[in-house]
Design an enzyme around this catalytic site. Structure first.
Site, PDB file in Angstrom:
ATOM      1  CD  GLU A   1      -2.488   1.263   2.727  1.00 42.61           C
ATOM      2  OE1 GLU A   1      -3.235   2.233   2.957  1.00 42.61           O
ATOM      3  OE2 GLU A   1      -2.274   0.355   3.568  1.00 42.61           O
TER       4      GLU A   1
ATOM      5  CG  ASP B   1      -1.948   9.513   7.879  1.00 41.96           C
ATOM      6  OD1 ASP B   1      -2.509   8.423   7.716  1.00 41.96           O
ATOM      7  OD2 ASP B   1      -1.557  10.235   6.944  1.00 41.96           O
TER       8      ASP B   1
END
Length: 238
Positions: free
Chosen positions: A30, A41
């Site tokens: 990924e 994140d």
């Protein structure tokens, strides 16, 4: 399934990390296109994305990283980023260009399933898999929205990446039920072999991201070789 950030620490560093991961047995890569305002994140990936952007990374540079990933031996590649990037790029062109580059699937974690403005439909038309993001324990009415999709990225908990995650019996049951109908990738906070062992029987791929981002950051601070650092970190998970 492993997660690397395009532009971090550099094209050469990315390539070395990808080579080490593929040689160590990682099957799916990924690749994240860095974005200045991420929502999912944790601090390690956020700092790495900021470093990539400060280093001059541009969205079109993703194609260099896709080529590097293929040269490293990866045949299954997904691209992840936040919705602002494909919409500014132009969703038709974004999907088409990444399909031509051989990408298997697209992940956009902040794209609402109820209001995705034909992004997923366009992906299907180009024979590239849309990979919506769900979370363990999501209610039945939300799970219903995931039914049309073959591949799913399931976050093992709410919040952001990077923080350690407990793999409970309830998590295992939830994932095993989804895995009957879908190809399920499970991630968020995977940092140990114990977690991998607890998760692997219930998903099609265990996703590890922040763990390797921290490995690259530590290698940079210590001026250590990237290939050996990443290879060693991967062995600790197996």
């Amino acid at each position: 399934m492993v997660h690397l950030i395009a532009g971090f620490p550099s094209l050469q560093g990315f390539t070395e990390a990808a080579r080490a991961l593929r040689a160590g047995g990682a099957e799916i890569l990924e690749i994240q296109i860095p974005f200045s305002d991420p929502t999912a994140d944790g601090p390690d990936i956020t700092r790495a994305s900021e470093a990539a952007l400060r280093g001059g990374f541009k969205v079109r540079d993703i194609f260099k990283y896709l080529r590097a990933a293929r040269q490293a031996g990866f045949r299954r590649i997904l691209v992840m980023t936040y919705a602002n990037i494909p919409y500014r790029y132009g969703i038709k062109k974004y999907v088409s260009d990444l399909q031509k580059a051989g990408v298997e699937g697209l992940i956009v974690p902040d794209l609402p399933l109820e209001d995705e403005e034909s992004f997923y439909q366009l992906a299907r038309q180009k024979h590239i898999a849309p990979v919506p993001v769900g979370v363990v324990g999501m209610p039945a009415r939300r799970l219903k929205l995931l039914e049309p999709y073959h591949k799913l990225y399931i976050s093992l908990r709410g919040g952001t990446t990077g923080t350690a995650t407990r793999i409970s019996a309830e998590t295992q049951k939830f994932l095993s039920q989804l895995s009957v109908r879908h190809e399920v990738y499970g991630g968020f906070g995977i940092t140990s072999a114990r977690q991998v062992k607890a998760l692997a029987p219930f998903v099609h791929a265990v996703v590890v991201g922040s763990y390797f981002t921290r490995t690259l950051q530590e290698a940079g601070r210590a001026n250590a070789p990237i290939y050996q650092s990443v290879a060693g970190a991967l062995r600790k998970l197996l």
